[in-house]
Write a protein that holds these residues in place. Structure first.
Motif, short mmCIF file in Angstrom:
data_model
loop_
_atom_site.label_atom_id
_atom_site.label_comp_id
_atom_site.label_asym_id
_atom_site.label_seq_id
_atom_site.Cartn_x
_atom_site.Cartn_y
_atom_site.Cartn_z
N VAL A 41 0.83 -1.26 0.86
CA VAL A 41 0.20 0.22 0.22
C VAL A 41 1.08 1.61 0.11
N ALA A 42 0.75 2.04 -1.18
CA ALA A 42 1.40 3.66 -1.48
C ALA A 42 1.03 4.74 -0.44
N PRO A 43 1.91 5.55 0.39
CA PRO A 43 1.18 7.15 1.00
C PRO A 43 -0.08 7.14 0.18
N GLU A 44 -0.32 7.13 -1.19
CA GLU A 44 -1.48 7.83 -1.56
C GLU A 44 -2.66 6.78 -2.08
N ASP A 45 -2.46 5.94 -1.53
CA ASP A 45 -3.83 4.92 -1.44
C ASP A 45 -4.96 4.89 -0.62
N ALA A 46 -6.09 4.45 -0.52
CA ALA A 46 -7.99 5.29 -0.25
C ALA A 46 -7.15 4.98 1.29
#
Length: 455
Positions: A41-46
């Motif tokens: 999970v990337a920081p920009e993912d919900a």
């Protein structure tokens, strides 16, 4: 919300392709019961903040400190485990003399299981401390000691692929160190395969038996044929040395009137689970055969500098579709670190491209298009090794094993020269690959389990 066994937070480097490194900045890595990466999970993912809120502060949440990074665990495709006892010695003599004067007398001592246990425990521990989470091992001709090595890998948490070595040719092996006869060699190999397969049933990270003719000179035709049949019967991995040096390459040509690759193929020893070490003297037809059969090449750059009489054209082989991984070749290679071998791989490739004989004009001195980058060497040490073994290892992505080394760039005794808080992460990666020492490897995890920690 989905429950994960462990969640890790931090910046990671992983191979996106052979030439491109992927930077996963401040990502969350969600690990399941089987030690596999179930979600990245990337920081920009919900759901990033939702996961962070749910796991932060829990015992199974692991957050990297400032200056720490994740790298995939290294995959070492060629280790002579018993030779750890002689690492760093006798590297200045020819291969044939080295084997007969130093190596065979040492390996013969592994009939003593107490001695074998001391060496094998130490080599597995040392490789883990150097970030090697998967290792492809040659043991010795001794069935019991070879099984002991597999058991030590299982116990210490390393993914071990282990081969009981076959050396049955009385014309090429000393009387004090060889298989009793061909039938005994094959029977011991089959029993070893079955025992390791049984051990694998209770080993989370996996241990695997490997059919292991030492190299063609060591084996009779009947042994080579029988080993090919065992590999097919049990669908095992196969490992050997192939076209390593002038002497070995020439011996096979004299005996079979063909190169190693085709001789091994005739005996059923080139297959999708085959990994051949060195391969410096492969020609175009040999390389095509490797690509066609799915046989991988293990590049051993430090060892090759001492014993191979050449520099392997690794970029050329890879361009022909041959899978490539990296190996330390302890103890033909003195270093247990794939960091050291990745660095040497880059240097050797530059020397091949530029040439070394200054008597020749620059345009005639080297082999064009031979160089590899540190990105490619990193790929060979990680993802390339995983692809060579057909295992989901060597990359930090979903459905791959959580095999990682945590690199600390701030250790007082081995601080990396990073002086800017916003230093380009591609530059940080290169500094890691060129400058990291074992002191910088803070922790090592295999299949979601911590197997090494430096206090």
């Amino acid at each position: 919300m989905k429950k994960y066994t462990k969640v890790f937070q931090g910046t990671a480097f992983s191979s996106k392709s052979p030439k491109e490194v992927q930077i996963l900045k401040e990502s969350l890595f969600c690990i399941n019961d089987n030690g596999m990466i179930e979600k990245v999970v990337a920081p920009e993912d919900a759901d990033y903040q939702i996961l962070l809120d749910a796991y932060q502060g829990l015992e199974n949440f692991h957050c990297l400190a400032e200056g720490q990074y994740f790298l995939p665990g290294f995959v070492d495709l060629h280790v002579h485990a018993p030779q750890w006892a002689q690492a760093g010695t006798a590297l200045d003599i020819p291969l044939y003399d080295w084997l007969n004067t130093y190596t065979f007398p040492l390996e013969s001592k592994f009939s003593d299981l107490d001695f074998a246990k001391d060496v094998y425990q130490d080599v597995v521990r040392t490789l883990l401390a150097n970030g090697t989470t998967t290792a492809l091992y040659f043991a010795t001709v001794h069935k019991e000691a070879s099984l002991l090595l597999a058991e030590i890998c299982a116990e210490k948490g390393q993914r071990g692929l282990v081969g009981k070595v076959v050396m049955d040719n009385p014309e090429q092996n000393p009387e004090y160190y060889r298989d009793v006869d061909t039938q005994t060699a094959l029977a011991d190999t089959e029993e070893f395969i079955l025992a390791v397969k049984e051990l694998a049933n209770s080993t989370k990270q996996g241990v695997y038996p490997v059919v292991t003719p030492r190299f063609i000179p060591s084996c009779t035709d009947d042994a080579l044929k029988g080993l090919g049949e065992l590999a097919a019967k049990y669908d095992t991995y196969v490992q050997s040395h192939c076209s390593e040096s002038d002497w070995e390459h020439g011996y096979v040509q004299d005996r079979f009137d063909k190169n190693d690759a085709f001789a091994l193929h005739d005996f059923g020893l080139l297959r999708d689970k085959s990994i051949m070490a060195h391969c410096n003297f492969l020609n175009h037809d040999d390389a095509d055969l490797f690509a066609e059969t799915g046989t991988a090449v293990c590049h051993c750059p430090i060892s090759n500098a001492y014993f191979a009489n050449s520099v392997i054209p690794i970029a050329h082989l890879h361009s022909k579709g041959v899978d490539i991984g990296l190996g330390s070749d302890i103890s033909g290679g003195f270093s247990p670190s794939l960091f050291d071998n990745a660095r040497q791989a880059v240097m050797s490739s530059r020397m091949l491209e530029d040439g070394v004989n200054t008597v020749l004009p620059a345009k005639e001195r080297g082999v064009p298009n031979s160089r590899i980058t540190i990105n490619e060497a990193f790929y060979f040490a990680t993802s390339g090794g995983g692809e060579s073994l057909n295992l989901p290892i060597g990359r930090l992505t979903e459905n791959y094993a959580w095999d990682v080394q945590i690199i600390d760039t701030t250790i007082d005794a081995a601080k990396l020269p990073i002086f800017y808080a916003n230093e380009d992460l591609h530059d940080v990666f290169q500094k890691i690959m060129y400058l990291v020492r074992p002191e910088n490897i803070r922790e090592v995890w295999v299949q979601g389990e911590k197997v090494h920690s430096r206090v």
